[in-house]
Design a protein around this motif. Structure first.
Motif, PDB file in Angstrom:
ATOM      1  N   SER A  97      -0.206  21.043 -13.452  1.00  0.00           N
ATOM      2  CA  SER A  97       0.627  20.938 -14.649  1.00  0.00           C
ATOM      3  C   SER A  97       1.738  21.985 -14.655  1.00  0.00           C
ATOM      4  O   SER A  97       1.625  23.037 -14.027  1.00  0.00           O
ATOM      5  CB  SER A  97      -0.243  21.116 -15.901  1.00  0.00           C
ATOM      6  N   ASN A  98       2.818  21.707 -15.386  1.00  0.00           N
ATOM      7  CA  ASN A  98       3.878  22.674 -15.614  1.00  0.00           C
ATOM      8  C   ASN A  98       3.646  23.477 -16.893  1.00  0.00           C
ATOM      9  O   ASN A  98       4.465  24.309 -17.249  1.00  0.00           O
ATOM     10  CB  ASN A  98       5.243  21.975 -15.706  1.00  0.00           C
ATOM     11  N   SER A  99       2.541  23.201 -17.566  1.00  0.00           N
ATOM     12  CA  SER A  99       2.140  23.978 -18.739  1.00  0.00           C
ATOM     13  C   SER A  99       1.017  24.924 -18.338  1.00  0.00           C
ATOM     14  O   SER A  99       0.056  24.517 -17.673  1.00  0.00           O
ATOM     15  CB  SER A  99       1.673  23.052 -19.866  1.00  0.00           C
ATOM     16  N   PHE A 100       1.148  26.191 -18.729  1.00  0.00           N
ATOM     17  CA  PHE A 100       0.212  27.227 -18.311  1.00  0.00           C
ATOM     18  C   PHE A 100      -0.233  28.057 -19.514  1.00  0.00           C
ATOM     19  O   PHE A 100       0.326  27.952 -20.600  1.00  0.00           O
ATOM     20  CB  PHE A 100       0.880  28.175 -17.293  1.00  0.00           C
ATOM     21  N   LYS A 101      -1.228  28.901 -19.252  1.00  0.00           N
ATOM     22  CA  LYS A 101      -1.613  29.910 -20.232  1.00  0.00           C
ATOM     23  C   LYS A 101      -1.786  31.244 -19.518  1.00  0.00           C
ATOM     24  O   LYS A 101      -2.218  31.292 -18.359  1.00  0.00           O
ATOM     25  CB  LYS A 101      -2.893  29.522 -20.978  1.00  0.00           C
ATOM     26  N   LEU A 102      -1.405  32.315 -20.199  1.00  0.00           N
ATOM     27  CA  LEU A 102      -1.513  33.666 -19.656  1.00  0.00           C
ATOM     28  C   LEU A 102      -2.746  34.306 -20.253  1.00  0.00           C
ATOM     29  O   LEU A 102      -2.891  34.380 -21.484  1.00  0.00           O
ATOM     30  CB  LEU A 102      -0.255  34.468 -20.003  1.00  0.00           C
ATOM     31  N   LEU A 103      -3.640  34.772 -19.396  1.00  0.00           N
ATOM     32  CA  LEU A 103      -4.925  35.297 -19.847  1.00  0.00           C
ATOM     33  C   LEU A 103      -5.145  36.723 -19.368  1.00  0.00           C
ATOM     34  O   LEU A 103      -4.784  37.072 -18.245  1.00  0.00           O
ATOM     35  CB  LEU A 103      -6.075  34.426 -19.322  1.00  0.00           C
ATOM     36  N   PHE A 104      -5.760  37.534 -20.229  1.00  0.00           N
ATOM     37  CA  PHE A 104      -6.249  38.853 -19.832  1.00  0.00           C
ATOM     38  C   PHE A 104      -7.723  38.915 -20.181  1.00  0.00           C
ATOM     39  O   PHE A 104      -8.100  38.839 -21.341  1.00  0.00           O
ATOM     40  CB  PHE A 104      -5.491  39.977 -20.540  1.00  0.00           C
ATOM     41  N   LYS A 105      -8.551  38.985 -19.154  1.00  0.00           N
ATOM     42  CA  LYS A 105     -10.005  38.950 -19.310  1.00  0.00           C
ATOM     43  C   LYS A 105     -10.434  37.745 -20.138  1.00  0.00           C
ATOM     44  O   LYS A 105     -11.226  37.839 -21.076  1.00  0.00           O
ATOM     45  CB  LYS A 105     -10.517  40.262 -19.912  1.00  0.00           C
ATOM     46  N   ASN A 106      -9.865  36.599 -19.773  1.00  0.00           N
ATOM     47  CA  ASN A 106     -10.151  35.285 -20.359  1.00  0.00           C
ATOM     48  C   ASN A 106      -9.713  35.140 -21.810  1.00  0.00           C
ATOM     49  O   ASN A 106     -10.069  34.159 -22.473  1.00  0.00           O
ATOM     50  CB  ASN A 106     -11.638  34.938 -20.237  1.00  0.00           C
ATOM     51  N   GLU A 107      -8.933  36.089 -22.335  1.00  0.00           N
ATOM     52  CA  GLU A 107      -8.379  35.978 -23.672  1.00  0.00           C
ATOM     53  C   GLU A 107      -6.873  35.746 -23.558  1.00  0.00           C
ATOM     54  O   GLU A 107      -6.206  36.363 -22.717  1.00  0.00           O
ATOM     55  CB  GLU A 107      -8.646  37.246 -24.486  1.00  0.00           C
ATOM     56  N   PRO A 108      -6.308  34.856 -24.385  1.00  0.00           N
ATOM     57  CA  PRO A 108      -4.875  34.570 -24.285  1.00  0.00           C
ATOM     58  C   PRO A 108      -4.005  35.771 -24.648  1.00  0.00           C
ATOM     59  O   PRO A 108      -4.311  36.510 -25.583  1.00  0.00           O
ATOM     60  CB  PRO A 108      -4.675  33.427 -25.287  1.00  0.00           C
ATOM     61  N   VAL A 109      -2.937  35.957 -23.882  1.00  0.00           N
ATOM     62  CA  VAL A 109      -1.924  36.954 -24.208  1.00  0.00           C
ATOM     63  C   VAL A 109      -0.874  36.237 -25.052  1.00  0.00           C
ATOM     64  O   VAL A 109      -0.150  35.390 -24.551  1.00  0.00           O
ATOM     65  CB  VAL A 109      -1.292  37.553 -22.932  1.00  0.00           C
ATOM     66  N   LYS A 110      -0.787  36.589 -26.331  1.00  0.00           N
ATOM     67  CA  LYS A 110       0.044  35.840 -27.274  1.00  0.00           C
ATOM     68  C   LYS A 110       1.429  36.458 -27.431  1.00  0.00           C
ATOM     69  O   LYS A 110       1.616  37.654 -27.269  1.00  0.00           O
ATOM     70  CB  LYS A 110      -0.651  35.775 -28.634  1.00  0.00           C
ATOM     71  N   LYS A 111       2.376  35.588 -27.776  1.00  0.00           N
ATOM     72  CA  LYS A 111       3.732  36.018 -28.137  1.00  0.00           C
ATOM     73  C   LYS A 111       4.361  36.944 -27.101  1.00  0.00           C
ATOM     74  O   LYS A 111       5.053  37.903 -27.439  1.00  0.00           O
ATOM     75  CB  LYS A 111       3.713  36.691 -29.516  1.00  0.00           C
ATOM     76  N   SER A 112       4.120  36.671 -25.848  1.00  0.00           N
ATOM     77  CA  SER A 112       4.717  37.460 -24.779  1.00  0.00           C
ATOM     78  C   SER A 112       5.777  36.598 -24.075  1.00  0.00           C
ATOM     79  O   SER A 112       6.179  35.566 -24.592  1.00  0.00           O
ATOM     80  CB  SER A 112       3.641  37.921 -23.800  1.00  0.00           C
ATOM     81  N   LYS A 113       6.216  37.029 -22.896  1.00  0.00           N
ATOM     82  CA  LYS A 113       7.225  36.290 -22.150  1.00  0.00           C
ATOM     83  C   LYS A 113       6.869  36.245 -20.669  1.00  0.00           C
ATOM     84  O   LYS A 113       6.202  37.143 -20.168  1.00  0.00           O
ATOM     85  CB  LYS A 113       8.608  36.926 -22.325  1.00  0.00           C
ATOM     86  N   VAL A 114       7.324  35.209 -19.998  1.00  0.00           N
ATOM     87  CA  VAL A 114       7.211  35.115 -18.547  1.00  0.00           C
ATOM     88  C   VAL A 114       8.608  34.815 -17.990  1.00  0.00           C
ATOM     89  O   VAL A 114       9.451  34.238 -18.686  1.00  0.00           O
ATOM     90  CB  VAL A 114       6.226  34.017 -18.093  1.00  0.00           C
ATOM     91  N   THR A 115       8.831  35.228 -16.765  1.00  0.00           N
ATOM     92  CA  THR A 115      10.090  34.949 -16.088  1.00  0.00           C
ATOM     93  C   THR A 115       9.818  34.059 -14.891  1.00  0.00           C
ATOM     94  O   THR A 115       8.870  34.294 -14.130  1.00  0.00           O
ATOM     95  CB  THR A 115      10.769  36.250 -15.623  1.00  0.00           C
ATOM     96  N   VAL A 116      10.637  33.042 -14.732  1.00  0.00           N
ATOM     97  CA  VAL A 116      10.469  32.101 -13.615  1.00  0.00           C
ATOM     98  C   VAL A 116      11.704  32.158 -12.723  1.00  0.00           C
ATOM     99  O   VAL A 116      12.829  32.059 -13.204  1.00  0.00           O
ATOM    100  CB  VAL A 116      10.263  30.662 -14.135  1.00  0.00           C
ATOM    101  N   ILE A 117      11.469  32.339 -11.417  1.00  0.00           N
ATOM    102  CA  ILE A 117      12.547  32.295 -10.433  1.00  0.00           C
ATOM    103  C   ILE A 117      12.440  30.961  -9.699  1.00  0.00           C
ATOM    104  O   ILE A 117      11.390  30.624  -9.156  1.00  0.00           O
ATOM    105  CB  ILE A 117      12.451  33.452  -9.422  1.00  0.00           C
ATOM    106  N   SER A 118      13.518  30.200  -9.687  1.00  0.00           N
ATOM    107  CA  SER A 118      13.511  28.868  -9.087  1.00  0.00           C
ATOM    108  C   SER A 118      13.908  28.938  -7.614  1.00  0.00           C
ATOM    109  O   SER A 118      14.376  29.970  -7.132  1.00  0.00           O
ATOM    110  CB  SER A 118      14.486  27.958  -9.840  1.00  0.00           C
ATOM    111  N   PRO A 119      13.751  27.836  -6.878  1.00  0.00           N
ATOM    112  CA  PRO A 119      14.170  27.815  -5.473  1.00  0.00           C
ATOM    113  C   PRO A 119      15.657  28.068  -5.292  1.00  0.00           C
ATOM    114  O   PRO A 119      16.099  28.454  -4.205  1.00  0.00           O
ATOM    115  CB  PRO A 119      13.787  26.411  -5.012  1.00  0.00           C
TER     116      PRO A 119
END
Length: 221
Positions: free
Chosen positions: A132-154
């Motif tokens: 999937s293109n939908s993900f979740k960010l986890l820390f010790k199996n708990e969601p990291v809320k209201k944060s950000k991720v950066t994606v670098i494309s090809p």
């Protein structure tokens, strides 16, 4: 028409070209192996020699997945016992932050693949469903809320995506090739490792996924 499509996608997805060095994993499921690189992911330029020699092999997960590790001049190859997502974890010694007395313990996670919907390391990016293109960010199996991720494309461009209150996010992958998803998290819990105390732990992850459908992209000049 193709030029118009490229132009529209560049204007809507690309924001800033990346200049920093990254460490990333590339998974080859046909060979059941993963390679660790250091360099510029956006231009697919890898460092070698003395610069790469400083990069540690790390500890791989899931445990017992890797049956052999081989270091070359510009990469580290992890031979896998089966098809699987893989993560390599490397920790540095606690040290004072720049211009601060705060002692930081840094842990870097490099991951490749998006088949498993379960976390395989403490700080992890997992797909909501396989591939999937939908993900979740986890820390010790708990969601990291209201944060950000950066994606670098090809294409070498990057875009920032915001996480919702469930720690979930969806990225856009219009081009065929490898994408690098990056995130970080600061754990303010004090601790000790190898007799050295620290004030907080900074976790950072670089997660590589492969996209096989979409617009072709040729990085050759």
């Amino acid at each position: 028409m193709k030029k118009l499509v490229y132009s529209m996608l560049l204007s809507s997805i690309a924001v800033v070209s990346v200049n920093a060095h990254e460490i990333w994993l590339e998974l080859d499921e046909k060979k059941n192996e993963a390679k660790l690189f250091f360099g510029h992911f956006d231009g697919k330029q890898t460092e070698s020699g003395e610069k790469f020699a400083r990069i540690k092999e790390g500890v791989s997960y899931p445990t017992e997945l890797v049956k052999d590790v081989k270091r070359d001049d510009n990469s580290i190859t992890y031979t896998l016992s089966k098809k699987s997502d893989i993560a390599v974890v490397r920790a540095s010694e606690p040290r004072k932050a720049r211009n601060s007395e705060i002692v930081e313990y840094r842990i870097a996670y490099n991951k490749a693949g998006r088949t498993s919907t379960e976390a395989i390391v403490d700080f992890d990016i997992v797909p909501i469903a396989k591939d999937s293109n939908s993900f979740k960010l986890l820390f010790k199996n708990e969601p990291v809320k209201k944060s950000k991720v950066t994606v670098i494309s090809p294409t070498g461009w990057e875009k920032t995506f915001e996480l919702d209150d469930k720690g979930e996010f969806t990225i856009h992958t219009p081009w065929i090739g490898k994408y690098l998803i990056q995130a970080s998290f600061e754990d303010e819990t004090k601790g000790e490792v190898d007799g050295k105390t620290f004030d907080k732990t900074i976790h950072s992850i670089s997660h590589t996924i492969d996209v096989n459908q979409g617009l072709p992209w040729n990085t050759k000049k």
